[in-house]
Write a protein that holds these residues in place. Structure first.
Motif, PDB file in Angstrom:
ATOM      1  N   LEU A 281     -18.001   1.900  81.997  1.00  0.00           N
ATOM      2  CA  LEU A 281     -18.751   2.700  82.964  1.00  0.00           C
ATOM      3  C   LEU A 281     -18.103   4.058  83.172  1.00  0.00           C
ATOM      4  CD1 LEU A 281     -19.408  -0.045  85.687  1.00  0.00           C
ATOM      5  CD2 LEU A 281     -21.045   0.845  84.006  1.00  0.00           C
ATOM      6  N   PHE A 282     -16.764   4.106  83.033  1.00  0.00           N
ATOM      7  CA  PHE A 282     -16.005   5.343  83.217  1.00  0.00           C
ATOM      8  C   PHE A 282     -15.017   5.466  82.063  1.00  0.00           C
ATOM      9  CE2 PHE A 282     -17.125   3.636  87.389  1.00  0.00           C
ATOM     10  CZ  PHE A 282     -17.900   4.671  87.886  1.00  0.00           C
ATOM     11  N   PRO A 283     -15.513   5.742  80.868  1.00  0.00           N
ATOM     12  CA  PRO A 283     -14.639   5.742  79.688  1.00  0.00           C
ATOM     13  C   PRO A 283     -13.531   6.779  79.751  1.00  0.00           C
ATOM     14  CG  PRO A 283     -16.792   6.661  79.153  1.00  0.00           C
ATOM     15  CD  PRO A 283     -16.913   6.058  80.518  1.00  0.00           C
ATOM     16  N   GLU A 284     -13.724   7.850  80.516  1.00  0.00           N
ATOM     17  CA  GLU A 284     -12.693   8.876  80.694  1.00  0.00           C
ATOM     18  C   GLU A 284     -12.036   8.779  82.059  1.00  0.00           C
ATOM     19  OE1 GLU A 284     -11.625  10.686  78.252  1.00  0.00           O
ATOM     20  OE2 GLU A 284     -13.121   9.724  76.960  1.00  0.00           O
ATOM     21  N   LEU A 285     -12.114   7.625  82.693  1.00  0.00           N
ATOM     22  CA  LEU A 285     -11.556   7.337  84.013  1.00  0.00           C
ATOM     23  C   LEU A 285     -12.481   7.840  85.121  1.00  0.00           C
ATOM     24  CD1 LEU A 285      -7.831   8.399  83.431  1.00  0.00           C
ATOM     25  CD2 LEU A 285      -8.693   6.041  83.496  1.00  0.00           C
ATOM     26  N   TRP A 286     -12.377   7.183  86.266  1.00  0.00           N
ATOM     27  CA  TRP A 286     -13.038   7.690  87.462  1.00  0.00           C
ATOM     28  C   TRP A 286     -12.385   9.019  87.823  1.00  0.00           C
ATOM     29  CZ3 TRP A 286     -16.973   8.230  90.230  1.00  0.00           C
ATOM     30  CH2 TRP A 286     -16.936   8.545  91.585  1.00  0.00           C
ATOM     31  N   GLU A 287     -13.174   9.966  88.285  1.00  0.00           N
ATOM     32  CA  GLU A 287     -12.720  11.351  88.434  1.00  0.00           C
ATOM     33  C   GLU A 287     -11.502  11.483  89.350  1.00  0.00           C
ATOM     34  OE1 GLU A 287     -15.899  12.673  91.902  1.00  0.00           O
ATOM     35  OE2 GLU A 287     -16.293  13.186  89.815  1.00  0.00           O
ATOM     36  N   ASP A 288     -11.323  10.578  90.293  1.00  0.00           N
ATOM     37  CA  ASP A 288     -10.172  10.662  91.179  1.00  0.00           C
ATOM     38  C   ASP A 288      -8.857  10.472  90.428  1.00  0.00           C
ATOM     39  OD1 ASP A 288      -9.234  10.873  93.993  1.00  0.00           O
ATOM     40  OD2 ASP A 288      -8.435   8.868  93.610  1.00  0.00           O
ATOM     41  N   ASP A 289      -8.917   9.858  89.240  1.00  0.00           N
ATOM     42  CA  ASP A 289      -7.707   9.618  88.454  1.00  0.00           C
ATOM     43  C   ASP A 289      -7.434  10.715  87.430  1.00  0.00           C
ATOM     44  OD1 ASP A 289      -6.810   7.145  89.557  1.00  0.00           O
ATOM     45  OD2 ASP A 289      -8.524   6.182  88.616  1.00  0.00           O
TER      46      ASP A 289
ATOM     47  N   TRP B 221     -13.873  -1.628  86.753  1.00  0.00           N
ATOM     48  CA  TRP B 221     -14.726  -2.123  87.838  1.00  0.00           C
ATOM     49  C   TRP B 221     -15.882  -3.003  87.379  1.00  0.00           C
ATOM     50  CZ3 TRP B 221     -14.581   3.450  90.107  1.00  0.00           C
ATOM     51  CH2 TRP B 221     -13.373   3.630  90.795  1.00  0.00           C
ATOM     52  N   ASP B 222     -15.922  -3.337  86.098  1.00  0.00           N
ATOM     53  CA  ASP B 222     -16.977  -4.242  85.629  1.00  0.00           C
ATOM     54  C   ASP B 222     -16.452  -5.659  85.404  1.00  0.00           C
ATOM     55  OD1 ASP B 222     -15.365  -3.846  83.436  1.00  0.00           O
ATOM     56  OD2 ASP B 222     -16.988  -3.292  82.063  1.00  0.00           O
ATOM     57  N   TYR B 223     -15.274  -5.981  85.923  1.00  0.00           N
ATOM     58  CA  TYR B 223     -14.663  -7.274  85.616  1.00  0.00           C
ATOM     59  C   TYR B 223     -15.251  -8.422  86.429  1.00  0.00           C
ATOM     60  CZ  TYR B 223     -12.110  -7.407  90.034  1.00  0.00           C
ATOM     61  OH  TYR B 223     -11.801  -7.454  91.365  1.00  0.00           O
ATOM     62  N   VAL B 224     -15.951  -8.124  87.526  1.00  0.00           N
ATOM     63  CA  VAL B 224     -16.329  -9.157  88.493  1.00  0.00           C
ATOM     64  C   VAL B 224     -17.050 -10.354  87.860  1.00  0.00           C
ATOM     65  CG1 VAL B 224     -17.767  -9.636  90.519  1.00  0.00           C
ATOM     66  CG2 VAL B 224     -16.252  -7.644  90.490  1.00  0.00           C
ATOM     67  N   PRO B 225     -18.100 -10.162  87.052  1.00  0.00           N
ATOM     68  CA  PRO B 225     -18.754 -11.334  86.455  1.00  0.00           C
ATOM     69  C   PRO B 225     -17.941 -11.984  85.350  1.00  0.00           C
ATOM     70  CG  PRO B 225     -19.790  -9.324  85.663  1.00  0.00           C
ATOM     71  CD  PRO B 225     -18.796  -8.911  86.724  1.00  0.00           C
ATOM     72  N   ARG B 226     -16.788 -11.368  84.993  1.00  0.00           N
ATOM     73  CA  ARG B 226     -15.932 -11.900  83.921  1.00  0.00           C
ATOM     74  C   ARG B 226     -14.496 -12.030  84.407  1.00  0.00           C
ATOM     75  NH1 ARG B 226     -16.504  -7.732  79.273  1.00  0.00           N
ATOM     76  NH2 ARG B 226     -16.765  -6.241  80.987  1.00  0.00           N
TER      77      ARG B 226
ATOM     78  N   PRO C  56     -19.588 -12.365  98.315  1.00  0.00           N
ATOM     79  CA  PRO C  56     -18.810 -13.307  97.514  1.00  0.00           C
ATOM     80  C   PRO C  56     -17.321 -13.009  97.610  1.00  0.00           C
ATOM     81  CG  PRO C  56     -19.793 -11.655  96.101  1.00  0.00           C
ATOM     82  CD  PRO C  56     -20.273 -11.357  97.497  1.00  0.00           C
ATOM     83  N   THR C  57     -16.505 -14.027  97.344  1.00  0.00           N
ATOM     84  CA  THR C  57     -15.058 -13.816  97.406  1.00  0.00           C
ATOM     85  C   THR C  57     -14.559 -13.028  96.207  1.00  0.00           C
ATOM     86  OG1 THR C  57     -14.624 -15.942  96.324  1.00  0.00           O
ATOM     87  CG2 THR C  57     -14.661 -15.912  98.743  1.00  0.00           C
ATOM     88  N   VAL C  58     -15.316 -13.007  95.124  1.00  0.00           N
ATOM     89  CA  VAL C  58     -14.963 -12.185  93.958  1.00  0.00           C
ATOM     90  C   VAL C  58     -16.007 -11.075  93.864  1.00  0.00           C
ATOM     91  CG1 VAL C  58     -14.590 -12.104  91.472  1.00  0.00           C
ATOM     92  CG2 VAL C  58     -13.888 -14.126  92.777  1.00  0.00           C
ATOM     93  N   SER C  59     -15.583  -9.861  94.173  1.00  0.00           N
ATOM     94  CA  SER C  59     -16.528  -8.747  94.222  1.00  0.00           C
ATOM     95  C   SER C  59     -15.754  -7.444  94.187  1.00  0.00           C
ATOM     96  CB  SER C  59     -17.369  -8.810  95.508  1.00  0.00           C
ATOM     97  OG  SER C  59     -18.281  -7.738  95.579  1.00  0.00           O
ATOM     98  N   ALA C  60     -16.449  -6.369  93.858  1.00  0.00           N
ATOM     99  CA  ALA C  60     -15.879  -5.026  93.898  1.00  0.00           C
ATOM    100  C   ALA C  60     -17.017  -4.045  94.161  1.00  0.00           C
ATOM    101  CB  ALA C  60     -15.178  -4.678  92.583  1.00  0.00           C
ATOM    102  N   GLY C  61     -16.701  -2.960  94.856  1.00  0.00           N
ATOM    103  CA  GLY C  61     -17.727  -1.961  95.108  1.00  0.00           C
ATOM    104  C   GLY C  61     -18.879  -2.453  95.955  1.00  0.00           C
ATOM    105  N   SER C  62     -18.622  -3.408  96.864  1.00  0.00           N
ATOM    106  CA  SER C  62     -19.653  -3.974  97.750  1.00  0.00           C
ATOM    107  C   SER C  62     -20.787  -4.632  96.986  1.00  0.00           C
ATOM    108  CB  SER C  62     -20.210  -2.897  98.703  1.00  0.00           C
ATOM    109  OG  SER C  62     -19.199  -2.426  99.563  1.00  0.00           O
ATOM    110  N   GLN C  63     -20.487  -5.167  95.798  1.00  0.00           N
ATOM    111  CA  GLN C  63     -21.495  -5.900  95.047  1.00  0.00           C
ATOM    112  C   GLN C  63     -21.907  -7.153  95.821  1.00  0.00           C
ATOM    113  OE1 GLN C  63     -19.544  -6.716  91.357  1.00  0.00           O
ATOM    114  NE2 GLN C  63     -20.069  -4.763  90.442  1.00  0.00           N
ATOM    115  N   ASP C  64     -23.220  -7.408  95.862  1.00  0.00           N
ATOM    116  CA  ASP C  64     -23.769  -8.639  96.451  1.00  0.00           C
ATOM    117  C   ASP C  64     -23.311  -8.827  97.893  1.00  0.00           C
ATOM    118  OD1 ASP C  64     -25.007  -9.422  93.923  1.00  0.00           O
ATOM    119  OD2 ASP C  64     -22.977  -9.864  93.255  1.00  0.00           O
TER     120      ASP C  64
END
Length: 301
Positions: free
Chosen positions: A21-29, A67-72, A136-144
């Motif tokens: 989703l952010f191949p060149e990093l999130w801009e804050d980094d 940040w795409d690790y949640v379902p995996r 859910p107990t496993v989540s990021a970015g306020s998913q679900d």
């Protein structure tokens, strides 16, 4: 071959771990990446699930925006355990990526937002009234994640729990802390000092984000973010939380402690972010946060 690579190249190499989703990093980094390069470190943005990545060729891998690790999550933790030199460490990531750690911290006597955990298939006895958050107990970015007024939205809250249960996910139910609407949430960021000791760096205010039922993911950067000077009570609470990190906070490269005032005005822990938090480095620039983090990475090399 790995030893030969390390022996012959001129510069240290650091992988800044991200996702597609952010191949060149999130801009804050980006400032962190650029500062490391200015200091002579080869700093590469690398997807955590890139099958071509040679993790052994890096002197250090630093988790930033996977940040795409949640379902995996299981795959993510297995990957983390396979990386030779990873910060934060894999066992910390495993503990921190399931928010049931909040129950552990509450049992240790820390001021944690009251939380009821609902395992798949487990019955839930809903409160009679009030505003409640379901996630859910496993989540990021306020998913679900959703906010519900009971009893008016009880059907929606129960449907949310049912969806999580059907997916085999443990849910958590917490009271909505209304102070966030006026005062916001305080995120305290801790980075190593010159001695390597995790020390308060800077803090930001996040405005309210949840406005209704199960809205899905909130995009990074969509929050209202402002620099904030934390109160003495917030500093004390954050310090207590860090004292309870398994294995000790001295192993960490960074930590973020998110607090909201409870009904009595005292800070309550909402989340302890040790895996892939936004560190709001740009908001911490007057205190030199980016350079301190870069220096800490170089010292770990």
């Amino acid at each position: 071959m790995t030893h030969q690579v390390h022996a012959t190249r001129d510069h240290s190499r650091v992988a800044l771990v991200t996702c597609d989703l952010f191949p060149e990093l999130w801009e804050d980094d980006h400032p962190l990446r650029d500062t490391l390069r200015e200091r002579g470190v080869e700093a590469d943005a690398v997807r955590w699930d890139d099958p071509a990545a040679d993790w052994a060729a890096y002197d250090l891998a630093v988790i930033r925006s996977p940040w795409d690790y949640v379902p995996r999550r299981d795959q993510f933790i297995a990957w983390a355990r396979s990386v030779p030199r990873l910060l934060n460490p894999a066992d910390v990531l495993e503990w921190n990526t399931d928010k049931r750690y909040l129950g552990e911290l509450a049992r240790a006597g820390l001021p944690v937002t009251p939380t009821v955990f609902v395992a798949p298939g487990q019955a839930w006895t809903p409160p009679a009234t009030g505003e409640w958050v379901v996630k859910p107990t496993v989540s990021a970015g306020s998913q679900d994640t959703g906010r519900y007024q009971l009893p008016a939205q009880l059907d929606l809250a129960e449907a949310h729990l049912a969806r999580l249960s059907a997916a085999g996910r443990t849910a958590m139910v917490q009271p909505y802390l209304s102070a966030v609407d006026d005062l916001g949430e305080t995120a305290l960021i801790f980075l190593p000092d010159k001695t390597g000791t995790l020390t308060f760096s800077h803090a930001i205010r996040k405005g309210p984000m949840l406005t209704g039922p199960d809205e899905g993911t909130i995009d990074p950067g969509s929050e209202q973010i402002d620099p904030r000077t934390p109160s003495a009570a917030e500093r004390r609470t954050a310090g207590r939380v860090l004292d309870h990190i398994p294995g000790g906070a001295e192993r960490l490269l960074y930590a973020r402690v998110d607090l909201i005032p409870g009904p009595d005005g005292e800070p309550l822990l909402v989340e302890l972010e040790l895996t892939e938090p936004s560190l709001f480095l740009r908001e911490g620039e007057p205190e030199g946060a980016t350079h301190r983090l870069a220096e800490a990475i170089i010292n770990r090399l």
